[in-house]
Design an enzyme around this catalytic site. Structure first.
Site, PDB file in Angstrom:
ATOM      1  N   LYS A  14      -7.429   4.056  -2.448  1.00  0.00           N
ATOM      2  CA  LYS A  14      -8.849   3.683  -2.444  1.00  0.00           C
ATOM      3  C   LYS A  14      -9.506   4.028  -1.105  1.00  0.00           C
ATOM      4  O   LYS A  14     -10.565   4.637  -1.058  1.00  0.00           O
ATOM      5  CB  LYS A  14      -9.021   2.178  -2.720  1.00  0.00           C
ATOM      6  CG  LYS A  14      -8.446   1.706  -4.047  1.00  0.00           C
ATOM      7  CD  LYS A  14      -8.681   0.219  -4.267  1.00  0.00           C
ATOM      8  CE  LYS A  14      -8.029  -0.693  -3.242  1.00  0.00           C
ATOM      9  NZ  LYS A  14      -6.545  -0.637  -3.213  1.00  0.00           N
ATOM     10  N   ARG A  89     -12.194  -8.127  -6.373  1.00  0.00           N
ATOM     11  CA  ARG A  89     -10.780  -8.256  -6.720  1.00  0.00           C
ATOM     12  C   ARG A  89     -10.523  -9.408  -7.685  1.00  0.00           C
ATOM     13  O   ARG A  89      -9.374  -9.629  -8.078  1.00  0.00           O
ATOM     14  CB  ARG A  89      -9.969  -8.513  -5.440  1.00  0.00           C
ATOM     15  CG  ARG A  89      -9.330  -7.274  -4.833  1.00  0.00           C
ATOM     16  CD  ARG A  89      -8.716  -7.675  -3.502  1.00  0.00           C
ATOM     17  NE  ARG A  89      -7.599  -6.872  -3.122  1.00  0.00           N
ATOM     18  CZ  ARG A  89      -7.647  -5.895  -2.203  1.00  0.00           C
ATOM     19  NH1 ARG A  89      -8.776  -5.571  -1.633  1.00  0.00           N
ATOM     20  NH2 ARG A  89      -6.560  -5.244  -1.874  1.00  0.00           N
ATOM     21  N   ARG A 129       2.536   3.938   5.136  1.00  0.00           N
ATOM     22  CA  ARG A 129       1.158   4.017   5.648  1.00  0.00           C
ATOM     23  C   ARG A 129       1.083   3.741   7.150  1.00  0.00           C
ATOM     24  O   ARG A 129       1.648   2.773   7.648  1.00  0.00           O
ATOM     25  CB  ARG A 129       0.286   3.001   4.896  1.00  0.00           C
ATOM     26  CG  ARG A 129      -1.087   2.802   5.512  1.00  0.00           C
ATOM     27  CD  ARG A 129      -2.093   2.237   4.560  1.00  0.00           C
ATOM     28  NE  ARG A 129      -1.685   1.001   3.916  1.00  0.00           N
ATOM     29  CZ  ARG A 129      -2.329   0.451   2.886  1.00  0.00           C
ATOM     30  NH1 ARG A 129      -3.385   1.038   2.367  1.00  0.00           N
ATOM     31  NH2 ARG A 129      -1.911  -0.681   2.369  1.00  0.00           N
ATOM     32  N   ARG A 162       0.368  -1.678   9.336  1.00  0.00           N
ATOM     33  CA  ARG A 162      -0.198  -3.004   9.036  1.00  0.00           C
ATOM     34  C   ARG A 162       0.928  -3.988   8.780  1.00  0.00           C
ATOM     35  O   ARG A 162       1.874  -3.673   8.067  1.00  0.00           O
ATOM     36  CB  ARG A 162      -1.106  -2.907   7.795  1.00  0.00           C
ATOM     37  CG  ARG A 162      -2.478  -2.363   8.113  1.00  0.00           C
ATOM     38  CD  ARG A 162      -3.274  -2.026   6.879  1.00  0.00           C
ATOM     39  NE  ARG A 162      -3.189  -3.025   5.811  1.00  0.00           N
ATOM     40  CZ  ARG A 162      -3.800  -2.886   4.647  1.00  0.00           C
ATOM     41  NH1 ARG A 162      -4.537  -1.821   4.389  1.00  0.00           N
ATOM     42  NH2 ARG A 162      -3.672  -3.826   3.716  1.00  0.00           N
ATOM     43  N   ARG A 173       1.652  -8.636  -2.823  1.00  0.00           N
ATOM     44  CA  ARG A 173       0.274  -8.166  -3.037  1.00  0.00           C
ATOM     45  C   ARG A 173       0.153  -7.480  -4.399  1.00  0.00           C
ATOM     46  O   ARG A 173      -0.872  -7.602  -5.065  1.00  0.00           O
ATOM     47  CB  ARG A 173      -0.149  -7.220  -1.911  1.00  0.00           C
ATOM     48  CG  ARG A 173      -0.529  -7.978  -0.635  1.00  0.00           C
ATOM     49  CD  ARG A 173      -0.435  -7.115   0.600  1.00  0.00           C
ATOM     50  NE  ARG A 173      -1.232  -5.915   0.504  1.00  0.00           N
ATOM     51  CZ  ARG A 173      -0.951  -4.776   1.145  1.00  0.00           C
ATOM     52  NH1 ARG A 173       0.110  -4.698   1.917  1.00  0.00           N
ATOM     53  NH2 ARG A 173      -1.739  -3.747   1.018  1.00  0.00           N
TER      54      ARG A 173
HETATM   55  P1  ADP Z   1      -5.452   1.742  -0.594  1.00  0.00           P
HETATM   56  O1  ADP Z   1      -6.721   1.713   0.202  1.00  0.00           O
HETATM   57  O2  ADP Z   1      -5.705   1.838  -2.076  1.00  0.00           O
HETATM   58  O3  ADP Z   1      -4.511   0.635  -0.256  1.00  0.00           O
HETATM   59  P2  ADP Z   1      -4.774   4.100   1.041  1.00  0.00           P
HETATM   60  O4  ADP Z   1      -5.916   5.038   0.853  1.00  0.00           O
HETATM   61  O5  ADP Z   1      -4.677   3.380   2.329  1.00  0.00           O
HETATM   62  O6  ADP Z   1      -4.691   3.097  -0.223  1.00  0.00           O
HETATM   63  O7  ADP Z   1      -3.429   4.942   0.791  1.00  0.00           O
HETATM   64  C1  ADP Z   1      -2.134   4.328   0.926  1.00  0.00           C
HETATM   65  C2  ADP Z   1      -1.176   5.324   1.599  1.00  0.00           C
HETATM   66  O8  ADP Z   1      -0.909   6.396   0.689  1.00  0.00           O
HETATM   67  C3  ADP Z   1      -1.711   5.971   2.865  1.00  0.00           C
HETATM   68  O9  ADP Z   1      -0.645   6.177   3.769  1.00  0.00           O
HETATM   69  C4  ADP Z   1      -2.289   7.301   2.388  1.00  0.00           C
HETATM   70  O10 ADP Z   1      -2.224   8.291   3.413  1.00  0.00           O
HETATM   71  C5  ADP Z   1      -1.357   7.654   1.222  1.00  0.00           C
HETATM   72  N1  ADP Z   1      -2.044   8.347   0.124  1.00  0.00           N
HETATM   73  C6  ADP Z   1      -3.300   8.149  -0.345  1.00  0.00           C
HETATM   74  N2  ADP Z   1      -3.584   8.963  -1.396  1.00  0.00           N
HETATM   75  C7  ADP Z   1      -2.457   9.688  -1.612  1.00  0.00           C
HETATM   76  C8  ADP Z   1      -2.112  10.730  -2.572  1.00  0.00           C
HETATM   77  N3  ADP Z   1      -2.983  11.149  -3.500  1.00  0.00           N
HETATM   78  N4  ADP Z   1      -0.861  11.240  -2.507  1.00  0.00           N
HETATM   79  C9  ADP Z   1       0.028  10.797  -1.571  1.00  0.00           C
HETATM   80  N5  ADP Z   1      -0.239   9.849  -0.644  1.00  0.00           N
HETATM   81  C10 ADP Z   1      -1.468   9.288  -0.656  1.00  0.00           C
HETATM   82  P1  ADP Z   2      -4.936  -2.799   0.052  1.00  0.00           P
HETATM   83  O1  ADP Z   2      -5.914  -2.308  -0.939  1.00  0.00           O
HETATM   84  O2  ADP Z   2      -4.128  -1.751   0.693  1.00  0.00           O
HETATM   85  O3  ADP Z   2      -4.137  -3.925  -0.511  1.00  0.00           O
HETATM   86  P2  ADP Z   2      -6.987  -4.087   1.751  1.00  0.00           P
HETATM   87  O4  ADP Z   2      -7.184  -3.622   3.123  1.00  0.00           O
HETATM   88  O5  ADP Z   2      -8.023  -3.772   0.732  1.00  0.00           O
HETATM   89  O6  ADP Z   2      -5.571  -3.528   1.308  1.00  0.00           O
HETATM   90  O7  ADP Z   2      -6.758  -5.668   1.725  1.00  0.00           O
HETATM   91  C1  ADP Z   2      -5.885  -6.298   2.627  1.00  0.00           C
HETATM   92  C2  ADP Z   2      -5.949  -7.807   2.425  1.00  0.00           C
HETATM   93  O8  ADP Z   2      -7.268  -8.286   2.722  1.00  0.00           O
HETATM   94  C3  ADP Z   2      -5.673  -8.298   1.009  1.00  0.00           C
HETATM   95  O9  ADP Z   2      -4.283  -8.437   0.755  1.00  0.00           O
HETATM   96  C4  ADP Z   2      -6.395  -9.655   1.029  1.00  0.00           C
HETATM   97  O10 ADP Z   2      -5.663 -10.633   1.738  1.00  0.00           O
HETATM   98  C5  ADP Z   2      -7.648  -9.337   1.847  1.00  0.00           C
HETATM   99  N1  ADP Z   2      -8.733  -8.858   0.981  1.00  0.00           N
HETATM  100  C6  ADP Z   2      -9.318  -7.632   0.992  1.00  0.00           C
HETATM  101  N2  ADP Z   2     -10.274  -7.547   0.070  1.00  0.00           N
HETATM  102  C7  ADP Z   2     -10.322  -8.750  -0.576  1.00  0.00           C
HETATM  103  C8  ADP Z   2     -11.075  -9.281  -1.650  1.00  0.00           C
HETATM  104  N3  ADP Z   2     -12.020  -8.558  -2.276  1.00  0.00           N
HETATM  105  N4  ADP Z   2     -10.825 -10.555  -2.031  1.00  0.00           N
HETATM  106  C9  ADP Z   2      -9.898 -11.314  -1.416  1.00  0.00           C
HETATM  107  N5  ADP Z   2      -9.141 -10.876  -0.408  1.00  0.00           N
HETATM  108  C10 ADP Z   2      -9.328  -9.589   0.022  1.00  0.00           C
END
Ligand code: ADP
Ligand code: ADP
Ligand code: ZN
Length: 221
Positions: A14, A89, A129, A162, A173
């Site tokens: 995302k 979420r 990541r 992280r 998660r």
């Molecule tokens: P999210 O915001 O949904 O948690 P991220 O954009 O941070 O996901 O991506 C999670 C990890 O996967 C990061 O290390 C990113 O560089 C990697 N990543 C994202 N998209 C892809 C893809 N299409 N193929 C392989 N790795 C990816």
């Molecule tokens: P990812 O998509 O990789 O899980 P985020 O950076 O979006 O990571 O979220 C990290 C953490 O921040 C979540 O595990 C939660 O604790 C909090 N968080 C983020 N967005 C929300 C949301 N919309 N509602 C509740 N908690 C959130």
């Protein structure tokens, strides 16, 4: 005004996609997780409160997230529209967003892009990541390592992992995602605005699929 939601489990891509989409369109990137991490760096009360949930892989309470996001989308950079990354979420967050958009006479959610990625891939993406402390760029030690280990290619900043990306917290998660966020897929499908995007593909192919779903493939930079 175009409001777009990126929906998908942790690690689906995302943040990666939202950053590119926002650079290639005139939409603002609003990421709830990034806002909490910024608040924590600034040492605010909101940051401390969020951290206590984030560290455990739990969701921050709805009213806290909702207040923060509704404030954020008042800012002028959101005037053309927003790419929501990581929000909503829960059902209550989705309802609150819909009500706020109606209240402010803003356009509804134009599209929800659901990034589908299998669990084993998600866990590997999360475990690998790395994020830049300075500019927020994201790398992956398995898929896209930076040229110099631990150093950001874009700005020379330090990369960190992280703390909630540890395998135990990541697994939790994912469980939280299945229980609390997955029901939103059906919610938006019923509203007729859900687009499924295969998130297993290469980053650039996923971006193109998203632009096509938004009918922006002809106009994006
Ligand atoms: P999210 O915001 O949904 O948690 P991220 O954009 O941070 O996901 O991506 C999670 C990890 O996967 C990061 O290390 C990113 O560089 C990697 N990543 C994202 N998209 C892809 C893809 N299409 N193929 C392989 N790795 C990816
Ligand atoms: P990812 O998509 O990789 O899980 P985020 O950076 O979006 O990571 O979220 C990290 C953490 O921040 C979540 O595990 C939660 O604790 C909090 N968080 C983020 N967005 C929300 C949301 N919309 N509602 C509740 N908690 C959130
Ligand atoms: Zn950087």
């Amino acid at each position: 005004m175009l409001n777009v939601i990126l929906l998908g489990p942790p690690g689906a891509g995302k943040g990666t996609q939202a950053k590119t989409l926002s650079e290639r369109t005139d939409l603002a990137h609003v990421a709830s997780g990034d806002l909490f991490r910024a608040a924590l760096r600034e040492g605010t009360e909101l940051g401390m409160l969020a951290k206590s949930y984030m560290d455990r892989g739990e969701l921050v309470p709805d009213e806290v997230v909702i207040r923060m996001i509704l404030e954020r989308i008042q800012r002028p950079d959101c005037a053309n529209g927003v790419i929501f990354d990581g929000f909503p979420r829960t059902r209550d967050q989705a309802t609150a967003l819909e009500a706020a958009l109606v209240d402010k006479h803003q356009s509804k959610i134009a599209a929800v892009l659901y990034l589908d990625v299998p669990q084993d891939v998600l866990l590997r993406r999360i475990a690998g990541r790395q994020t830049c402390k300075t500019c927020g760029a994201t790398y992956n030690i398995y898929y896209f390592p930076s040229h110099r280990p631990g150093i950001c290619d874009a700005c020379g900043g330090k990369l960190y992992q992280r703390s909630d990306d540890s395998i135990e917290t990541a697994q939790h998660r994912l469980d939280v995602y299945f229980e609390q966020t997955m029901p939103l897929i059906e919610h938006y499908r019923l509203q007729g605005c859900l687009h499924e995007v295969d998130g297993r593909r290469e980053i650039s192919l996923v971006t193109e699929a998203m632009l096509i779903a938004l009918s922006l493939n002809g106009t994006a930079k």
